[in-house]
Design an enzyme around this catalytic site. Structure first.
Site, PDB file in Angstrom:
ATOM      1  N   LYS A   8       0.885  -1.155   0.170  1.00 26.09           N
ATOM      2  CA  LYS A   8      -0.088   0.147   0.154  1.00 26.09           C
ATOM      3  C   LYS A   8       0.750   1.190  -0.064  1.00 26.09           C
ATOM      4  O   LYS A   8       2.114   1.081   0.491  1.00 26.09           O
ATOM      5  CB  LYS A   8      -0.997   0.102   1.264  1.00 26.09           C
ATOM      6  CG  LYS A   8      -0.150  -0.007   2.457  1.00 26.09           C
ATOM      7  CD  LYS A   8       0.128   1.222   2.948  1.00 26.09           C
ATOM      8  CE  LYS A   8       1.002   1.118   4.491  1.00 26.09           C
ATOM      9  NZ  LYS A   8       1.704   2.498   4.876  1.00 26.09           N
ATOM     10  N   VAL A 143      11.233  -4.540   3.038  1.00 26.92           N
ATOM     11  CA  VAL A 143      10.784  -4.764   4.402  1.00 26.92           C
ATOM     12  C   VAL A 143      11.236  -3.295   5.214  1.00 26.92           C
ATOM     13  O   VAL A 143      12.400  -2.777   4.719  1.00 26.92           O
ATOM     14  CB  VAL A 143      11.783  -5.657   5.115  1.00 26.92           C
ATOM     15  CG1 VAL A 143      11.675  -5.788   6.610  1.00 26.92           C
ATOM     16  CG2 VAL A 143      11.510  -7.128   4.550  1.00 26.92           C
ATOM     17  N   ALA A 145       9.967  -0.287   4.749  1.00 24.19           N
ATOM     18  CA  ALA A 145       9.901   0.815   3.820  1.00 24.19           C
ATOM     19  C   ALA A 145       8.493   1.597   3.841  1.00 24.19           C
ATOM     20  O   ALA A 145       8.641   2.709   3.152  1.00 24.19           O
ATOM     21  CB  ALA A 145      10.004   0.283   2.623  1.00 24.19           C
ATOM     22  N   LEU A 147       5.495   0.471   3.262  1.00 23.17           N
ATOM     23  CA  LEU A 147       4.511  -0.033   2.349  1.00 23.17           C
ATOM     24  C   LEU A 147       3.716  -1.153   2.778  1.00 23.17           C
ATOM     25  O   LEU A 147       2.719  -1.771   2.061  1.00 23.17           O
ATOM     26  CB  LEU A 147       5.318  -0.541   1.205  1.00 23.17           C
ATOM     27  CG  LEU A 147       6.386   0.274   0.149  1.00 23.17           C
ATOM     28  CD1 LEU A 147       7.223  -0.365  -0.523  1.00 23.17           C
ATOM     29  CD2 LEU A 147       5.357   1.473  -0.087  1.00 23.17           C
ATOM     30  N   GLY A 148       3.716  -1.639   4.090  1.00 23.93           N
ATOM     31  CA  GLY A 148       2.785  -2.697   4.561  1.00 23.93           C
ATOM     32  C   GLY A 148       2.906  -3.974   4.420  1.00 23.93           C
ATOM     33  O   GLY A 148       2.096  -4.777   4.486  1.00 23.93           O
ATOM     34  N   GLY A 149       4.170  -4.357   3.756  1.00 26.69           N
ATOM     35  CA  GLY A 149       4.078  -5.777   3.337  1.00 26.69           C
ATOM     36  C   GLY A 149       4.071  -6.918   4.227  1.00 26.69           C
ATOM     37  O   GLY A 149       3.257  -7.718   4.026  1.00 26.69           O
ATOM     38  N   GLY A 150       4.442  -6.763   5.600  1.00 24.90           N
ATOM     39  CA  GLY A 150       4.304  -7.703   6.579  1.00 24.90           C
ATOM     40  C   GLY A 150       2.808  -7.580   6.957  1.00 24.90           C
ATOM     41  O   GLY A 150       2.211  -8.721   7.232  1.00 24.90           O
ATOM     42  N   ASP A 184      -2.413  -1.171  10.276  1.00 28.22           N
ATOM     43  CA  ASP A 184      -2.749  -1.167   8.927  1.00 28.22           C
ATOM     44  C   ASP A 184      -3.178  -2.526   8.544  1.00 28.22           C
ATOM     45  O   ASP A 184      -3.631  -2.777   6.987  1.00 28.22           O
ATOM     46  CB  ASP A 184      -1.695  -0.459   7.940  1.00 28.22           C
ATOM     47  CG  ASP A 184      -0.229  -1.200   8.066  1.00 28.22           C
ATOM     48  OD1 ASP A 184      -0.292  -2.173   8.830  1.00 28.22           O
ATOM     49  OD2 ASP A 184       0.497  -0.722   7.479  1.00 28.22           O
TER      50      ASP A 184
END
Length: 304
Positions: A8, A143, A145, A147-150, A184
């Site tokens: 995101k 990771v 950054a 961007l909400g990857g986890g 998030d």
């Protein structure tokens, strides 16, 4: 089943006030992007994996230990308290119910059992006594950054556990579990533009049709990782003069001077290279550019 958690970006991010629980109230528009995604497979404990052989061959140079088992050799990180900086790590929970395998080109520097996907399993297991399961996660999204990857991995994991084990959760219940794992996380139950309030977990639909006329590009600077806790320490909460929703309803061409991310001031002061990247995005023709979340990733909107 294999799923592909997205990332995101934040269109505007206002930190409004400090809450009694130690968190902050904020407002932002979450917008999904498919520019990066992870690869997540969750299977029942006695099932065969379609991805493990590929992961071990590409990241560790190994084939699974027994053909058709779906399990590779236990690598560093297998002990519940262990961590590793290897490209592929695997761990099994104390009770033997959960095995987690994580692969990442840049290395996996955290205990797989502390990954948000594993925490999603443990959270649901407490309420529903889940059967044994295996998680295979290929981390392709950046990771740390912003961007909400986890968080996306956790949300997609909850949906997969619900499907795989027929728990029967509705969307609201799954969002409730997701919000317990991260502010998030609940957004990734929707993966469409959603206005976030509260800690970011109070969501409402907020379509932005004009975005269809723009291409979203994400830039992840190398060698810069911003601590969310440090970013918050530099924030002075405030109520903006113009509500964020009102700004978002204006033409995109007006956003450059109006749509702000409150983290940029302090983060850019510590990492001037990020401010330079933002300027370069405008120089390259972007109509709007901003940092996502607390950084370090930036993004830009270009006319199609």
């Amino acid at each position: 089943m294999t799923v592909y958690p997205c990332i995101k970006v934040n269109l505007g991010l206002n930190v409004l006030r400090k809450r009694p629980d130690g968190y902050h109230d904020l407002e932002t528009l979450f917008v999904p992007s498919g520019e990066y995604h992870d690869v997540l497979e969750i299977i029942a404990g006695d099932d065969w994996s379609r991805t493990s052989a590929s992961l071990f061959s590409r990241y560790a140079g190994h084939e699974p230990s027994s053909p058709g088992s779906g399990e590779g050799p236990l690598l560093s990180g297998q002990a519940p308290g262990g961590t590793s900086s290897g490209q592929i790590v695997q761990a099994v929970s104390d009770d033997g119910k959960l095995m987690v395998t994580i692969a990442r080109k840049e290395g996996v520097g955290w205990n797989p059992l502390e990954d948000l996907c594993a925490k999603a399993y443990f959270l649901l297991d407490r309420d529903f006594s889940l059967p044994p399961a295996k998680i295979f996660l290929e981390k392709l999204s950046p990771v740390g950054a912003g961007l909400g990857g986890g968080s996306a991995d956790a949300a997609f994991a909850i949906k997969e556990f619900d499907r795989l084990f027929s728990i029967g959760l509705d969307d609201a219940a799954m969002s409730g579990y997701a919000s317990r794992l991260g502010s998030d996380c609940a957004f990734f139950m929707h993966c469409r533009p959603m206005f976030g309030e509260g800690r970011g977990d109070v969501l409402s639909d907020f379509p932005v049709p004009c975005l269809d006329r723009y291409e979203l590009k994400v830039v992840v600077p190398e060698g810069i990782s911003v601590s969310t806790a440090d970013a918050y320490r530099g924030i002075v909460p405030r109520i903006p003069a113009v509500p964020l929703k009102e700004i978002l309803r204006q033409p995109v061409e007006t956003w450059r001077d109006m749509l702000t991310n409150d983290f940029e001031e302090t983060v850019f002061a510590k990492y001037p290279a990020l401010a330079a990247i933002k300027r370069s995005l405008y120089d390259s023709g972007a109509v709007y550019a901003s940092m996502s979340g607390s950084g370090s990733a930036l993004f830009a909107l270009y006319p199609r």
